[in-house]
Motif scaffolding. Structure first.
Motif, mmCIF file in Angstrom:
data_model
loop_
_atom_site.group_PDB
_atom_site.id
_atom_site.type_symbol
_atom_site.label_atom_id
_atom_site.label_comp_id
_atom_site.label_asym_id
_atom_site.label_seq_id
_atom_site.Cartn_x
_atom_site.Cartn_y
_atom_site.Cartn_z
ATOM 1 N N THR A 102 32.540 21.419 38.506
ATOM 2 C CA THR A 102 31.653 21.718 37.382
ATOM 3 C C THR A 102 31.232 23.175 37.397
ATOM 4 O O THR A 102 31.216 23.851 36.359
ATOM 5 C CB THR A 102 30.417 20.806 37.431
ATOM 6 O OG1 THR A 102 30.850 19.441 37.347
ATOM 7 C CG2 THR A 102 29.468 21.086 36.282
ATOM 8 N N LEU A 103 30.904 23.688 38.584
ATOM 9 C CA LEU A 103 30.515 25.099 38.703
ATOM 10 C C LEU A 103 31.684 26.020 38.366
ATOM 11 O O LEU A 103 31.534 26.961 37.562
ATOM 12 C CB LEU A 103 30.027 25.382 40.121
ATOM 13 C CG LEU A 103 29.791 26.863 40.449
ATOM 14 C CD1 LEU A 103 28.696 27.440 39.566
ATOM 15 C CD2 LEU A 103 29.472 27.038 41.926
ATOM 16 N N LEU A 104 32.848 25.769 38.967
ATOM 17 C CA LEU A 104 33.994 26.657 38.758
ATOM 18 C C LEU A 104 34.416 26.693 37.293
ATOM 19 O O LEU A 104 34.685 27.772 36.736
ATOM 20 C CB LEU A 104 35.170 26.213 39.631
ATOM 21 C CG LEU A 104 34.969 26.274 41.154
ATOM 22 C CD1 LEU A 104 36.220 25.760 41.862
ATOM 23 C CD2 LEU A 104 34.634 27.680 41.610
ATOM 24 N N GLU A 105 34.486 25.520 36.656
ATOM 25 C CA GLU A 105 34.928 25.474 35.260
ATOM 26 C C GLU A 105 33.866 26.062 34.326
ATOM 27 O O GLU A 105 34.184 26.785 33.377
ATOM 28 C CB GLU A 105 35.261 24.042 34.851
ATOM 29 C CG GLU A 105 36.398 23.399 35.635
ATOM 30 C CD GLU A 105 37.729 24.118 35.470
ATOM 31 O OE1 GLU A 105 37.828 25.024 34.622
ATOM 32 O OE2 GLU A 105 38.671 23.776 36.209
ATOM 33 N N GLY A 106 32.603 25.737 34.594
ATOM 34 C CA GLY A 106 31.539 26.278 33.747
ATOM 35 C C GLY A 106 31.429 27.785 33.853
ATOM 36 O O GLY A 106 31.231 28.486 32.851
ATOM 37 N N HIS A 107 31.576 28.302 35.065
ATOM 38 C CA HIS A 107 31.526 29.757 35.282
ATOM 39 C C HIS A 107 32.688 30.439 34.563
ATOM 40 O O HIS A 107 32.504 31.481 33.912
ATOM 41 C CB HIS A 107 31.584 30.029 36.788
ATOM 42 C CG HIS A 107 31.512 31.473 37.155
ATOM 43 N ND1 HIS A 107 32.548 32.136 37.777
ATOM 44 C CD2 HIS A 107 30.527 32.399 36.996
ATOM 45 C CE1 HIS A 107 32.201 33.389 37.994
ATOM 46 N NE2 HIS A 107 30.980 33.580 37.522
ATOM 47 N N ALA A 108 33.886 29.847 34.647
ATOM 48 C CA ALA A 108 35.049 30.432 33.974
ATOM 49 C C ALA A 108 34.878 30.402 32.457
ATOM 50 O O ALA A 108 35.221 31.364 31.762
ATOM 51 C CB ALA A 108 36.326 29.687 34.384
#
Length: 338
Positions: free
Chosen positions: A236-242
């Protein structure tokens, strides 16, 4: 069980649907533009994120669907198989290979790009390779009626952000690997222990959780579910940040970014027929979509409140990863970590 990944690649490439009809000139031009866009995306991603400044810019792999299937089997073989390399898969391993090949064939038509932290780059030999799937990008840009050059750079911004996340924070690879290992470990629970735990969970009301998370909590051991939860939060963090970075770069680099985002989000959430809904559920695509939406809302709010420099404390280590409650209420993460 050792999965026959070579068979999975063979089956996947054989049953994968062909990409959109294009001329050789169009396909070559798209590949060249994607390669240059992957390089062009590095500077704005580093500027917006404040990560990976000064690290070398690797070459992206520009693939067709079959090429992505081959790369995916290599990655999953390295990540999931713990048995001796010279051991040959038995009947169950070959059956699993056929099943994996079918799943990869379906996914090969949906993946626009991917950063794989587990596969060495063919040029540098360093861990991690960035991949872009040309026919899928062409298909989506045609379906959305968007400017191809802008869309290709926009996709590259997302995938390059993933590369920067991992290269700037090498601990992420080990963190992901250890959680995958825990998630795929043999469950030591007996049948009676599992039945008792599921019964207790349902009596306590935990069955009220919706979707994939609730099912995982019931079916996995406590240790496996903890690993699953950590992987969900990391994803969730990696995709949201991207996704945040894609849009934060803005119209200076992608003039039609607002139009692309509107059309892309509309496509993500468009109604599906029953068969499509079933396939999305089985492949976890709806859970993936939720990661994009929840993760971007979290990053947008935290960055909007404290700025990107302070947000980057999130990359310190496992202890600064957001908790499930903090994804929904970003202020809780700010209070705990900052």
């Amino acid at each position: 069980m050792s999965i026959d990944w070579q068979l999975a690649a063979t089956v996947g490439k054989k049953v994968a649907r062909p990409g959109p009809i294009t001329t050789g000139y169009t396909l070559t031009a798209a590949r060249e533009e994607l390669a240059s866009s992957a390089v062009a995306a590095e500077a704005p991603v580093r500027e917006v994120t404040g990560l990976a400044d000064g690290l070398p810019v690797p070459t992206a792999r520009i693939l067709d669907r079959g090429g992505w299937i081959e790369a995916a089997t290599l990655s999953m073989s390295a990540m999931l198989d713990t048995e001796e390399e010279d051991s040959k898969p038995g009947i169950s391993g070959r059956l699993a290979g056929v099943q994996a090949g079918g799943v990869l064939a379906l996914l090969s038509g949906a993946i626009l790009g991917q950063y794989d932290p587990f596969t060495p780059d063919p040029e540098s030999g360093n861990d991690g390779v960035l991949m872009l799937v040309t026919p899928n990008i062409i298909a989506v840009e045609r379906a959305l009626h968007v400017v191809p050059g802008d869309f290709r750079l926009w996709v590259c911004l997302h995938e390059v952000t993933h590369r920067v996340q991992f290269s700037a924070n090498p601990w992420l690879r080990d963190y992901m690997s250890s959680n995958v290992e825990a998630l795929t470990a043999e469950n030591s629970e007996s049948s009676s222990e599992m039945v008792g735990r599921i019964s207790a969970a349902m009596k306590n009301g935990r069955q009220r959780e919706k979707g994939i998370v609730g099912a995982m909590q019931l079916l996995q051991s406590p240790e496996q579910y903890e690993a699953f939860s950590r992987m969900m939060m990391l994803g969730t963090l990696l995709e949201g940040h991207a996704d945040h970075v894609m849009d934060a770069v803005g119209p200076a680099k992608v003039p039609t970014v607002d139009r692309i985002r509107t059309a892309f989000d509309k496509r993500r959430t468009r109604p599906q027929n029953p068969v499509q809904r079933l396939l999305r559920a089985l492949l976890g695509m709806d859970a993936k979509l939720a990661q994009y939406i929840r993760g971007k809302a979290f990053v947008d709010e935290v960055v909007g409140t404290v700025g990107m420099t302070r947000f980057n404390a999130i990359w310190t280590g496992p202890e600064t990863m957001p908790l499930p409650t903090e994804i929904e209420q970003p202020r809780l993460w700010i209070d705990r970590v900052l």
